[in-house]
Each structure stands twice: as C-alpha cells, then as structure tokens.
Design an enzyme around this catalytic site. Sequence first.
Site, mmCIF file in Angstrom:
data_model
loop_
_atom_site.group_PDB
_atom_site.id
_atom_site.type_symbol
_atom_site.label_atom_id
_atom_site.label_comp_id
_atom_site.label_asym_id
_atom_site.label_seq_id
_atom_site.Cartn_x
_atom_site.Cartn_y
_atom_site.Cartn_z
ATOM 1 N N GLU A 49 65.357 -14.553 -71.202
ATOM 2 C CA GLU A 49 66.008 -13.542 -70.318
ATOM 3 C C GLU A 49 66.547 -12.625 -69.424
ATOM 4 O OE1 GLU A 49 61.849 -11.403 -70.835
ATOM 5 O OE2 GLU A 49 62.413 -9.666 -69.126
ATOM 6 N N ASP A 60 60.705 -3.152 -60.791
ATOM 7 C CA ASP A 60 60.441 -4.429 -60.186
ATOM 8 C C ASP A 60 59.792 -4.742 -58.600
ATOM 9 O OD1 ASP A 60 61.442 -6.505 -62.067
ATOM 10 O OD2 ASP A 60 63.145 -4.818 -61.708
ATOM 11 N N TYR A 173 56.211 -6.702 -75.876
ATOM 12 C CA TYR A 173 56.402 -7.451 -74.213
ATOM 13 C C TYR A 173 54.854 -6.673 -73.979
ATOM 14 C CZ TYR A 173 58.169 -8.616 -69.647
ATOM 15 O OH TYR A 173 57.820 -9.174 -68.418
#
Lengths: 264, 397
Positions: A49, A60, A173
């Site tokens: 990835e 993030d 995911y």
Amino acid sequence: MSRINPTFDRLKKRGQSALIPFIMAGDPDIKTTEALVLGMAEAGADIIELGVPFSDPIADGPTIQAASHRALQNGVNLKEVLHMAERLSGIDTPLVLMTYFNPVFRYGLRNFAESCGRSGVDGVIIPDLPPEEAGLWIGEARKVSLDTIFLIAPTSSSDRIRLVSRYSRGFIYYVSVTGVTGARENLPDDLEPAIKRIKEQNKKPVAVGFGISTPEQAKKIGLLADGVIVGSAIVKMVEENLRHPELTLKVKDFVSSFAQALKS
Amino acid sequence: MQKNFPDREGHFGVLGGKYVPETLMDPLIQLEKAYRSVRRDPAFRKELNSYLKDYAGRPTPLYFAKRLTEEFKGARIYLKREDLTHTGAHKINNTLGQALLAKRMGKKRIIAETGAGQHGVATATAAALLDLKCIVYMGEEDIQRQSLNVFRMKLLGAEVIPVSSGSKTLKDAVNEALRDWVTHVRDTYYLLGSAVGPHPYPMMVRDFQSVIGRETKKQVLEKEGRLPDCLIACVGGGSNAIGLFYPFFKDNVRFIGVEAGGLGVNSGKHAASLCAGSIGTLHGSKSYILQSDSGNILETHSFAPGLDYPGVGPEHGYYKESRRAEYVTVTDEEALEAFHLLSQTEGILPALESAHALAYTKKIAPSFKRDEIVIINLSGRGDKDVQSVALRQGVEL
C-alpha cells in the site's frame, strides 16, 4: 485486471493471511520509495500500500502526517506517484494506492482511474470518500477493473457494513480502532466479534489496519482476518533512518519479521 | 431554483455532502437525526429562544448609521448589530443551539476549532453555561495574534490546545478537531463554528444563524416599511453571511458576500475561495477551495483571522453558481481603513472581519439611490483586534 483477489485466494489455500505494509510515497524521496517497495516485496509483502501525500490528512496521526509533509516538501504529488507505480509495474506484488479524495478530484476521476490502469495499480483506498459520495468514482474504476477498497470502522452500523461491503472490491479495510492512524501498544478487545460481524455479511476478504506495530500483534490478527496492514510502524522506521545508508535493508528486515510471524 | 436545500444527503447542487472517514459517517447520521428531531421540538426551540433573548441579548438592534450614510453618499446604511451580543459576535447564536443539542444527545465533552477566537469564546461560554467540558483547538499563529481571546477562553474554563501543523491557523485547527473527533466520537460533540464541514453542519449552522436574517427582516419592515435593496456581509466560512441572507432567499434582495483579499488577489496572499478558488473537497464537504494544481490545500493570508481559511460553506458555493449572490474581495488595507472609519464616524469598533463588509459598502454605496437601503452585518466587535491594529501601527500597549 486486479491481482488482489487471486492473491487472497492463493493465501487462503495455504491457510495464511496477507501481509500489507504501507509506506508514504516520496518519503524521503521517490527513488528511496521505489527501493523500499522492491525490498518489501522481497521480504514477503503480499500486497503493498502506497500513500499519496496530502496537505491535510485528517485520518492520520502524527507519524503519517509528518511523512506526508516530508514528501510534499520534496514536491511529490499524485502524478509522480503514478509514474513511479508504472516503473514498478514489473513486480508480482499487487499495488494499492491510498489517497485523500481532493487530489483525485483535481486530477479528474476518469483520468486517475485510467492512469491507475495504465500504471498497473490494482486498487485504490480513499479514506475520506464513503460509498455515498463514490458513485462516479466507482463507475470509472470498474471500467478499468481497478479495485475500490472502502473502509469499515468500529462505529459502522450494520446498514453501513452492508453498504461498504457491497461496493468494496479486492478487500474490505477494517479500521481496528476509533481514531487516527498510528502505532498502538494494545489491540482492541472487540476485534474478533467485529470481524465476525463483517464476515457474516459477505465473503470478501477483510484486512485489518490502524495501530498494528509488532509481529506478535500481526500474528494474532492474522488468525482472525484475511489481511494485516502495517503502516505507521514502518513509516516510523523510515523517519528514524532517513539518512541511513542501510534504510532499505532495515525496512526489509522489519517487514520480513512480520512476514515470518504471519506465515509460521 | 428551489429553497428546499440541502437535499437528504446534504447536497447544495453538486456541492456539500459528506467527505469524511468512515468512523464519522454513522455519528454524522445520528447527529442529523438528533438535529431534525430538536428542530421540530417546541420545547427545544423555547429553551433556545429564551437563552438567545435573556442570555445572549437578542434581538440585536438594526441601527441606522446616519453619519456613515452621509459619508458614503449613496444608499441608506443600516448595521445589524451582532457585535452587541453576549461575547461580542454572532458566533453565540450557533454555539447556544449546538451546545443545547449536545446536551440533549447526552454528550459531556465538547470540542471546537477557532480562528479569531470568537467561536472558541462563544463555545467556551455555552459550555460553561450548560456544564460541559470544553476543548478548543487553535493555530499557534492565531494564538499569537488573538491572545486576549485565548485568555478569555481559559477564564471560561476551556482548555486551549495549540496547533502547530501546517499554516498554524484555522484550517489546521479544524484538522486537529476532526482528528480528536474521530478518536473520541462516542462521548464527544464537535461544535463546528461555521457553515462548513460535512452535512449536517452547513445546514445546522445556517439554521441557527438565520435568527440574524429573520430579525433583520422584521426590523427593516418596522423601520422602513419595506425590504432592503441589498445585504452585505463578510465571508470566511460564511456563517454570518448565510444567517443574514437565507431568510431573504426568495425576496428580491441583492446579496453581496465580501471575502478577504489579503494583500490582493493577484498577490496569491489572500483567502478568497469563492472569487479565486475552484471546486474541491476540504474538511468534509465539496465546495470552493484554494488549492494547488495537484489538489493540495494552499496557505491563505488575511489579517482578519476569522476569514483566514482556504474554504467556504457549500451553500455559498451554490449561491455563487446559481448567481443568487455576488462575491467580491477587499484587501487588508481597505478593511483597516473601514475599521478606522466606523470607529470615528459612528463610535463603533468593528471586528476586522466585519470591516471587510464595511469597506466594500463604501465602494458600492454611491451606485445606489439615496432612498435605497443597504444592510451590513456587523458580525462582531473589534476589541479582540485592538492589539493587532496597534502592532500594525507600531503602537506599544
């Protein structure tokens, strides 16, 4: 044609879970990223990835924020990442891009999907694009057989799990924790029932990410899920060895320790 | 053009929507449900109205600015005095509404972002009033230039967390607030301060700020017996402007939104998302933003911290696309001149943000007939800016 499903099928036959390491493209520079991708593939990564740097990465934590910032300072952008992917298209390991939506929107959805197809990219994760807003993107991605990987979180309702499962291709995911990306010492307790809940609704592979930082944790998750995503821990290693002559070797060894834990 | 927007998914035409990590999707759906239920609930509206009246000091006056009218030599100029609300800006209208909603939803912890500090102060105030824990994210650069508001928030019991990433201003404070929310979403309410962000925020903030326009409409009819010809407001995220405009949406009234031109739109140092930006996604919605060719968000400049933001509410984008409103810019210098002008002609120190609306009115007023009516939203008072104006003039306080 995406190589992601064949990869999961092959591993499933061996009773193994996929190792999916993440690094930020362009951190510290594009050339190093290329070397790291090759190194990680050799070290036993099943899917790789690659993050696309973005100025405002709201999903993030500090580690990936800093990596994104370093890459942007080097002038790396989506276009360059796609060029690099094209140069890497000779390797057997499937490549997945992880990018925020605005660079994709700016690039043009069709343009981006076609460039991914040409560059041999197998799938794309867009963390701030839920299925509700993804209609046009899914249409463009399907045309070039690019996998659209959507996310499920601990806060997702059953309705949402159904929705995300329907539109995900390649894998789903699962975000293991309620929070941003970043290495964590302990895994959440509710991981097993959470993965079970997703598995009850569909047969697509589920990979778990966010917070996984040691081979031991990876091993545990490998017993529950089809894939294990390791991001911040590797990015941290890159950060701590930015100018180190043996950066690639260090990362390779690190990834290899995860591969061993998962394949043993 | 219909008035029923946003649609069920939060779209204003092609703009708006929800562009957020999956973790926030269900919480946003729950928030929308909770908001739609209180919107219909007479008890909630009664409680909010009582706070707006007895606590925030509403209705705020619609003031005929006689000397400013003489000075501008054109339309009759009225000021909607949001600067006279408790805490000194329109922000309190929204924070009281959302804090009451948070309380109804059983949330104990409130987070907010702030640029000028006005939304931070208004959030800290509502949190103190309703006994909620309050955390405010603020860029380090804004902390420097708005130190008075930082201390006010602390006095009100809020924790102010400095944000040192990116441009260290409002954009980065929103990023950090969103990251906090993703992490603590189960017990935390994110009290967004402008008509930006993912659905339902743009709709909700507009609704809570629409009290400005509703009052204005009633007041101007009382004073002048007719509707105004033009409404003018500054636009950063755009909450004070949308609050004034929205109740006049169907009326034959011209809307002008004034963006921060900073050092001039051609200098690249500005915050004019509508006038000089393009469509993209930022902080959870699709709207006009300032971005590079590769889709990264650009740094902005305005000496008015509340306007120093690279995005704008999707409803303003929609008004622009459908030509319902006009959007223009004025520079720092022009706004500063207007700041002094209002202080000296009317004895009112405006916020630097609101001074942008005044500065543009000065330019456009002569194009109106003497009996035409222009209403400016004086969204906040200028006490918070005294220090930075002094600094600019080399005066030590």
